[in-house]
Design a protein around this motif. Structure first.
Motif, PDB file in Angstrom:
ATOM      1  N   LYS A  91       0.834  -1.209   0.000  1.00 52.16           N
ATOM      2  CA  LYS A  91       0.000   0.000   0.000  1.00 52.16           C
ATOM      3  C   LYS A  91       0.862   1.249   0.000  1.00 52.16           C
ATOM      4  CE  LYS A  91      -3.837  -2.112   2.482  1.00 52.16           C
ATOM      5  NZ  LYS A  91      -4.547  -2.169   3.763  1.00 52.16           N
ATOM      6  N   LYS A  92       1.870   1.269   0.853  1.00 52.25           N
ATOM      7  CA  LYS A  92       2.767   2.420   0.922  1.00 52.25           C
ATOM      8  C   LYS A  92       3.601   2.538  -0.350  1.00 52.25           C
ATOM      9  CE  LYS A  92       2.899   2.446   5.861  1.00 52.25           C
ATOM     10  NZ  LYS A  92       3.263   3.415   6.813  1.00 52.25           N
ATOM     11  N   PHE A  93       4.015   1.410  -0.888  1.00 52.21           N
ATOM     12  CA  PHE A  93       4.812   1.414  -2.108  1.00 52.21           C
ATOM     13  C   PHE A  93       4.004   1.979  -3.268  1.00 52.21           C
ATOM     14  CE2 PHE A  93       6.538  -0.374  -5.981  1.00 52.21           C
ATOM     15  CZ  PHE A  93       7.892  -0.133  -5.828  1.00 52.21           C
ATOM     16  N   TRP A  97       5.086   4.984  -5.464  1.00 55.60           N
ATOM     17  CA  TRP A  97       5.350   4.734  -6.873  1.00 55.60           C
ATOM     18  C   TRP A  97       4.439   5.554  -7.778  1.00 55.60           C
ATOM     19  CZ3 TRP A  97       9.345   3.043  -9.350  1.00 55.60           C
ATOM     20  CH2 TRP A  97       9.236   2.599 -10.638  1.00 55.60           C
ATOM     21  N   LYS A  98       3.343   6.072  -7.232  1.00 54.14           N
ATOM     22  CA  LYS A  98       2.413   6.867  -8.022  1.00 54.14           C
ATOM     23  C   LYS A  98       3.126   8.064  -8.656  1.00 54.14           C
ATOM     24  CE  LYS A  98      -2.336   7.856  -7.660  1.00 54.14           C
ATOM     25  NZ  LYS A  98      -3.475   7.796  -6.804  1.00 54.14           N
ATOM     26  N   ASN A  99       4.028   8.680  -7.912  1.00 54.97           N
ATOM     27  CA  ASN A  99       4.818   9.807  -8.411  1.00 54.97           C
ATOM     28  C   ASN A  99       6.288   9.586  -8.071  1.00 54.97           C
ATOM     29  OD1 ASN A  99       2.666  11.494  -9.423  1.00 54.97           O
ATOM     30  ND2 ASN A  99       2.086  11.762  -7.289  1.00 54.97           N
ATOM     31  N   PRO A 100       7.000   8.786  -8.859  1.00 53.90           N
ATOM     32  CA  PRO A 100       8.400   8.531  -8.547  1.00 53.90           C
ATOM     33  C   PRO A 100       9.237   9.796  -8.662  1.00 53.90           C
ATOM     34  CG  PRO A 100       7.797   7.513 -10.641  1.00 53.90           C
ATOM     35  CD  PRO A 100       6.558   8.093 -10.061  1.00 53.90           C
ATOM     36  N   LEU A 116      16.213   4.846 -21.293  1.00 52.92           N
ATOM     37  CA  LEU A 116      14.767   5.037 -21.252  1.00 52.92           C
ATOM     38  C   LEU A 116      14.011   3.727 -21.481  1.00 52.92           C
ATOM     39  CD1 LEU A 116      12.719   7.299 -20.838  1.00 52.92           C
ATOM     40  CD2 LEU A 116      12.715   7.675 -23.285  1.00 52.92           C
ATOM     41  N   MET A 117      14.619   2.786 -22.170  1.00 54.30           N
ATOM     42  CA  MET A 117      13.945   1.500 -22.424  1.00 54.30           C
ATOM     43  C   MET A 117      13.682   0.744 -21.121  1.00 54.30           C
ATOM     44  SD  MET A 117      15.781   0.203 -25.949  1.00 54.30           S
ATOM     45  CE  MET A 117      15.361  -1.467 -25.591  1.00 54.30           C
ATOM     46  N   PHE A 118      14.633   0.785 -20.202  1.00 54.08           N
ATOM     47  CA  PHE A 118      14.451   0.111 -18.914  1.00 54.08           C
ATOM     48  C   PHE A 118      13.324   0.769 -18.127  1.00 54.08           C
ATOM     49  CE2 PHE A 118      15.657  -0.374 -14.366  1.00 54.08           C
ATOM     50  CZ  PHE A 118      15.445  -1.735 -14.268  1.00 54.08           C
ATOM     51  N   LEU A 119      13.308   2.094 -18.134  1.00 58.52           N
ATOM     52  CA  LEU A 119      12.243   2.820 -17.447  1.00 58.52           C
ATOM     53  C   LEU A 119      10.886   2.496 -18.073  1.00 58.52           C
ATOM     54  CD1 LEU A 119      11.723   4.971 -15.236  1.00 58.52           C
ATOM     55  CD2 LEU A 119      11.730   6.641 -17.084  1.00 58.52           C
ATOM     56  N   THR A 120      10.823   2.447 -19.390  1.00 57.21           N
ATOM     57  CA  THR A 120       9.581   2.103 -20.085  1.00 57.21           C
ATOM     58  C   THR A 120       9.125   0.701 -19.679  1.00 57.21           C
ATOM     59  OG1 THR A 120      10.234   3.496 -21.952  1.00 57.21           O
ATOM     60  CG2 THR A 120       8.508   1.865 -22.354  1.00 57.21           C
ATOM     61  N   PHE A 121      10.053  -0.240 -19.655  1.00 57.58           N
ATOM     62  CA  PHE A 121       9.741  -1.605 -19.232  1.00 57.58           C
ATOM     63  C   PHE A 121       9.164  -1.616 -17.817  1.00 57.58           C
ATOM     64  CE2 PHE A 121      11.272  -5.212 -16.721  1.00 57.58           C
ATOM     65  CZ  PHE A 121      10.608  -6.257 -17.339  1.00 57.58           C
ATOM     66  N   CYS A 122       9.829  -0.925 -16.899  1.00 52.69           N
ATOM     67  CA  CYS A 122       9.375  -0.896 -15.503  1.00 52.69           C
ATOM     68  C   CYS A 122       7.995  -0.258 -15.375  1.00 52.69           C
ATOM     69  CB  CYS A 122      10.381  -0.133 -14.624  1.00 52.69           C
ATOM     70  SG  CYS A 122      11.953  -0.987 -14.422  1.00 52.69           S
ATOM     71  N   PHE A 123       7.800   0.861 -16.048  1.00 59.14           N
ATOM     72  CA  PHE A 123       6.505   1.535 -15.957  1.00 59.14           C
ATOM     73  C   PHE A 123       5.392   0.679 -16.551  1.00 59.14           C
ATOM     74  CE2 PHE A 123       7.817   6.293 -15.520  1.00 59.14           C
ATOM     75  CZ  PHE A 123       8.381   5.998 -14.296  1.00 59.14           C
ATOM     76  N   LYS A 124       5.657  -0.010 -17.644  1.00 55.99           N
ATOM     77  CA  LYS A 124       4.623  -0.861 -18.236  1.00 55.99           C
ATOM     78  C   LYS A 124       4.281  -2.033 -17.313  1.00 55.99           C
ATOM     79  CE  LYS A 124       5.116   0.264 -23.086  1.00 55.99           C
ATOM     80  NZ  LYS A 124       5.467  -0.211 -24.413  1.00 55.99           N
ATOM     81  N   LYS A 125       5.282  -2.572 -16.642  1.00 53.61           N
ATOM     82  CA  LYS A 125       5.026  -3.661 -15.694  1.00 53.61           C
ATOM     83  C   LYS A 125       4.250  -3.142 -14.486  1.00 53.61           C
ATOM     84  CE  LYS A 125       6.944  -7.499 -17.093  1.00 53.61           C
ATOM     85  NZ  LYS A 125       6.227  -8.727 -17.206  1.00 53.61           N
ATOM     86  N   ALA A 126       4.602  -1.964 -14.010  1.00 44.17           N
ATOM     87  CA  ALA A 126       3.980  -1.424 -12.806  1.00 44.17           C
ATOM     88  C   ALA A 126       2.573  -0.895 -13.071  1.00 44.17           C
ATOM     89  CB  ALA A 126       4.848  -0.313 -12.217  1.00 44.17           C
ATOM     90  N   TYR A 127       2.392  -0.208 -14.194  1.00 37.99           N
ATOM     91  CA  TYR A 127       1.110   0.447 -14.462  1.00 37.99           C
ATOM     92  C   TYR A 127       0.274  -0.260 -15.513  1.00 37.99           C
ATOM     93  CZ  TYR A 127       3.503   4.302 -12.124  1.00 37.99           C
ATOM     94  OH  TYR A 127       4.185   5.071 -11.219  1.00 37.99           O
ATOM     95  N   GLY A 128       0.813  -1.283 -16.151  1.00 43.02           N
ATOM     96  CA  GLY A 128       0.108  -1.944 -17.228  1.00 43.02           C
ATOM     97  C   GLY A 128       0.465  -1.296 -18.564  1.00 43.02           C
ATOM     98  N   GLU A 129      -0.032  -1.875 -19.620  1.00 43.30           N
ATOM     99  CA  GLU A 129       0.291  -1.406 -20.974  1.00 43.30           C
ATOM    100  C   GLU A 129      -0.506  -0.170 -21.373  1.00 43.30           C
ATOM    101  OE1 GLU A 129       2.524  -2.666 -23.255  1.00 43.30           O
ATOM    102  OE2 GLU A 129       3.237  -4.155 -21.819  1.00 43.30           O
ATOM    103  N   LYS A 136       3.489   8.579 -18.232  1.00 42.76           N
ATOM    104  CA  LYS A 136       4.637   8.828 -17.360  1.00 42.76           C
ATOM    105  C   LYS A 136       5.947   8.811 -18.143  1.00 42.76           C
ATOM    106  CE  LYS A 136       2.690   7.477 -12.942  1.00 42.76           C
ATOM    107  NZ  LYS A 136       2.606   8.799 -12.372  1.00 42.76           N
ATOM    108  N   VAL A 137       6.080   7.870 -19.057  1.00 45.99           N
ATOM    109  CA  VAL A 137       7.291   7.809 -19.884  1.00 45.99           C
ATOM    110  C   VAL A 137       7.372   9.052 -20.772  1.00 45.99           C
ATOM    111  CG1 VAL A 137       8.442   6.555 -21.751  1.00 45.99           C
ATOM    112  CG2 VAL A 137       7.471   5.309 -19.823  1.00 45.99           C
ATOM    113  N   GLU A 138       6.258   9.443 -21.335  1.00 42.85           N
ATOM    114  CA  GLU A 138       6.239  10.626 -22.196  1.00 42.85           C
ATOM    115  C   GLU A 138       6.578  11.891 -21.408  1.00 42.85           C
ATOM    116  OE1 GLU A 138       6.444  12.253 -25.758  1.00 42.85           O
ATOM    117  OE2 GLU A 138       6.104  10.132 -25.372  1.00 42.85           O
ATOM    118  N   TYR A 139       6.113  11.977 -20.172  1.00 43.84           N
ATOM    119  CA  TYR A 139       6.451  13.115 -19.312  1.00 43.84           C
ATOM    120  C   TYR A 139       7.967  13.186 -19.097  1.00 43.84           C
ATOM    121  CZ  TYR A 139       6.941  16.006 -15.166  1.00 43.84           C
ATOM    122  OH  TYR A 139       7.335  16.977 -14.284  1.00 43.84           O
ATOM    123  N   ILE A 140       8.583  12.052 -18.817  1.00 42.80           N
ATOM    124  CA  ILE A 140      10.032  11.997 -18.623  1.00 42.80           C
ATOM    125  C   ILE A 140      10.751  12.384 -19.919  1.00 42.80           C
ATOM    126  CG2 ILE A 140      11.996  10.486 -18.114  1.00 42.80           C
ATOM    127  CD1 ILE A 140      10.314  10.959 -15.648  1.00 42.80           C
TER     128      ILE A 140
END
Length: 167
Positions: A91-93, A97-100, A116-129, A136-140
Motif C-alpha cells: 500500500k505504501k509502495f 510509486w504513483k509519483n516517482p 529510457l527502455m528500462f524505465l519504459t519496461f518498468c513503468f509498463k510492468k507497474a502500471y500496465g500497458e 509517465k514515460v512521455e512526461y520523462i
C-alpha cells in the motif's frame, strides 16, 4: 537487530534452558528467520541509497524495482505475518510509486546500462500497458527534451555551440 539475535540463537537457547526464564518457541524462531530473510533486501537498498562515498542515484529505479518484486513475491504467502507485512508495505509502495522521484528517475536514464527502455519496461510492468505508463514515460521524455534545449541555449551563450550540435 533480529539478525544479530539469530546469530546467537544457540547460545540464547542454552542460557534459557539453564534458567527459569521462558525463551522464544521454535515457531517464534522460525518467524524471526523468515522476517530477516524478507527484510534483508530492504536493508541493502537503504544502505545503497545512504552511502555517501559512492553515487547511487543512477540505480534508483533498479533498487525500487527490486523492492517491488520482493513485495509481490508469492513465496511470502506461506507466512501470515509476512503476508500481512507485505500487504501493508505494498500500500505504501503504491502511494510512493504513483509519483516517482523525477531527478532520480532521470539519473537512472543517464546510466548507459538502463536508459529510457528500462524505465519504459518498468513503468509498463507497474502500471500496465495502458495510458498511465505511456503518459509517465512521455512526461520523462518531454522533460529530457526541455532540459536538453535549455542546455543547448546555455551552451550557445557560453560559446560552446559548436560542440553541442555535433553529438
Amino acid at each position: 537487530m533480529i539478525k544479530e539475535v539469530l546469530v546467537l540463537k544457540e547460545s540464547l537457547k542454552r542460557y534459557v534452558d539453564g534458567s527459569t526464564m521462558a525463551g522464544p518457541s521454535p515457531m517464534e524462531w522460525k518467524h524471526a528467520e523468515d522476517m530477516v530473510g524478507f527484510l534483508e533486501p530492504f536493508l541493502d537498498a537503504t544502505k545503497t541509497f545512504s552511502n555517501v562515498r559512492k553515487p547511487s542515484s543512477h540505480i534508483y529505479i533498479k533498487e525500487v524495482w527490486t523492492i517491488r518484486r520482493l513485495l509481490l513475491d508469492e513465496k511470502h504467502r506461506d507466512s501470515a505475518i509476512l503476508q500481512n507485512l507485505a500487504l501493508q508495505m505494498q500500500k505504501k509502495f503504491k502511494k510512493y510509486w504513483k509519483n516517482p522521484n523525477l531527478i532520480l528517475t532521470l539519473a537512472t536514464i543517464f546510466d548507459p546500462r538502463y536508459k529510457l527502455m528500462f524505465l519504459t519496461f518498468c513503468f509498463k510492468k507497474a502500471y500496465g500497458e495502458g495510458y498511465e505508463a505511456s503518459a509517465k514515460v512521455e512526461y520523462i521524455r518531454n522533460w529530457l527534451k526541455r532540459y536538453y534545449k535549455e542546455y543547448e541555449r546555455a551552451s550557445a551563450r557560453m560559446g560552446w555551440a559548436s560542440s553541442v550540435g555535433s553529438s
